[in-house]
Scaffold this motif. Structure first.
Motif, PDB file in Angstrom:
ATOM      1  N   ILE A  88       0.838  -1.178  -0.231  1.00  0.00           N
ATOM      2  CA  ILE A  88      -0.060   0.035   0.065  1.00  0.00           C
ATOM      3  C   ILE A  88       0.950   1.190  -0.088  1.00  0.00           C
ATOM      4  CG2 ILE A  88      -1.633   1.300   1.518  1.00  0.00           C
ATOM      5  CD1 ILE A  88      -2.906  -1.172   2.271  1.00  0.00           C
ATOM      6  N   ASN A  89       1.929   1.200   0.776  1.00  0.00           N
ATOM      7  CA  ASN A  89       2.759   2.441   0.969  1.00  0.00           C
ATOM      8  C   ASN A  89       3.447   2.730  -0.529  1.00  0.00           C
ATOM      9  OD1 ASN A  89       2.159   2.788   3.564  1.00  0.00           O
ATOM     10  ND2 ASN A  89       3.980   1.720   4.360  1.00  0.00           N
ATOM     11  N   THR A  90       3.889   1.698  -1.001  1.00  0.00           N
ATOM     12  CA  THR A  90       4.517   1.881  -2.384  1.00  0.00           C
ATOM     13  C   THR A  90       3.370   2.071  -3.568  1.00  0.00           C
ATOM     14  OG1 THR A  90       5.979  -0.033  -1.960  1.00  0.00           O
ATOM     15  CG2 THR A  90       5.553   0.645  -4.380  1.00  0.00           C
ATOM     16  N   ALA A  91       2.391   1.859  -3.476  1.00  0.00           N
ATOM     17  CA  ALA A  91       1.243   2.263  -4.295  1.00  0.00           C
ATOM     18  C   ALA A  91       0.710   3.501  -4.091  1.00  0.00           C
ATOM     19  CB  ALA A  91       0.047   1.310  -4.285  1.00  0.00           C
ATOM     20  N   LEU A 129      -7.257   0.824  -7.388  1.00  0.00           N
ATOM     21  CA  LEU A 129      -7.916   1.213  -6.210  1.00  0.00           C
ATOM     22  C   LEU A 129      -7.184   2.552  -5.561  1.00  0.00           C
ATOM     23  CD1 LEU A 129      -8.541  -1.902  -4.107  1.00  0.00           C
ATOM     24  CD2 LEU A 129     -10.527  -0.496  -5.173  1.00  0.00           C
ATOM     25  N   VAL A 130      -5.865   2.745  -5.688  1.00  0.00           N
ATOM     26  CA  VAL A 130      -5.352   3.863  -4.939  1.00  0.00           C
ATOM     27  C   VAL A 130      -5.459   4.961  -5.976  1.00  0.00           C
ATOM     28  CG1 VAL A 130      -3.008   4.601  -4.782  1.00  0.00           C
ATOM     29  CG2 VAL A 130      -3.468   2.384  -3.775  1.00  0.00           C
ATOM     30  N   ASP A 164      -8.157  -3.019   4.396  1.00  0.00           N
ATOM     31  CA  ASP A 164      -9.362  -3.998   4.538  1.00  0.00           C
ATOM     32  C   ASP A 164      -9.941  -4.470   3.394  1.00  0.00           C
ATOM     33  OD1 ASP A 164      -9.177  -3.600   7.483  1.00  0.00           O
ATOM     34  OD2 ASP A 164     -10.560  -1.964   7.403  1.00  0.00           O
ATOM     35  N   ASP A 165      -9.942  -3.502   2.143  1.00  0.00           N
ATOM     36  CA  ASP A 165     -10.535  -3.866   1.040  1.00  0.00           C
ATOM     37  C   ASP A 165      -9.581  -5.037   0.268  1.00  0.00           C
ATOM     38  OD1 ASP A 165     -12.491  -2.014   0.893  1.00  0.00           O
ATOM     39  OD2 ASP A 165     -11.296  -0.583  -0.284  1.00  0.00           O
ATOM     40  N   LEU A 166      -8.390  -4.797   0.444  1.00  0.00           N
ATOM     41  CA  LEU A 166      -7.361  -5.919   0.120  1.00  0.00           C
ATOM     42  C   LEU A 166      -7.539  -7.333   0.748  1.00  0.00           C
ATOM     43  CD1 LEU A 166      -4.126  -3.937  -0.843  1.00  0.00           C
ATOM     44  CD2 LEU A 166      -5.560  -4.952  -2.407  1.00  0.00           C
TER      45      LEU A 166
END
Length: 131
Positions: free
Chosen positions: A26-29, A56-57, A71-73
């Motif tokens: 997530i942080n990378t995205a 999503l991001v 939560d979505d992932l």
């Protein structure tokens, strides 16, 4: 108490590992986000990163929250796992109850394509036309 609840300790360890992996993804995205509308995202060529996380991001805009993305992932991961398991179970059940000749052909195809491998890769799955 952990010594009597070994399964709970293992579960917490596994969840921590999964959370750490998802947080890194997530942080990378988020750090490489290119915000766009849904229409723009549908037309975008995503060869560099075709993942759902990227979609999503880039789609979320101001509503971006690492916890919501996590939560979505997690939901998709668990739901995808359960859906895949149910589909495979049903497919194998139907194969076993259906045409014995077709079942034998599928078994032969799997054995031929996999050879000595323990599990198939993408190319193996593409090669298994009957399955």
């Amino acid at each position: 108490a952990d010594q009597w609840m070994g399964g709970q300790v293992e579960f917490r360890t596994d969840m921590t590992m999964l959370d750490d992996i998802l947080a890194e993804l997530i942080n990378t995205a988020v750090s490489t986000r290119k915000e766009a509308t849904v229409e723009e995202l549908e037309l975008r060529d995503n060869e560099d990163d075709p993942s759902l996380l990227r979609f999503l991001v880039d789609m979320r805009g101001e509503d971006l929250s690492s916890m919501v993305l996590r939560d979505d992932l997690m939901t998709m991961l668990i739901a995808g796992h359960e859906t895949t398991a149910a589909m495979l179970t049903w497919t194998l059940y139907e194969l076993s109850k259906g045409d014995p000749e077709l079942f034998a052909e599928v078994q032969s195809e799997v054995r031929t394509v996999l050879g000595t491998k323990d599990r198939p890769d993408h190319d193996d799955l593409v090669a298994m036309k009957k399955l």
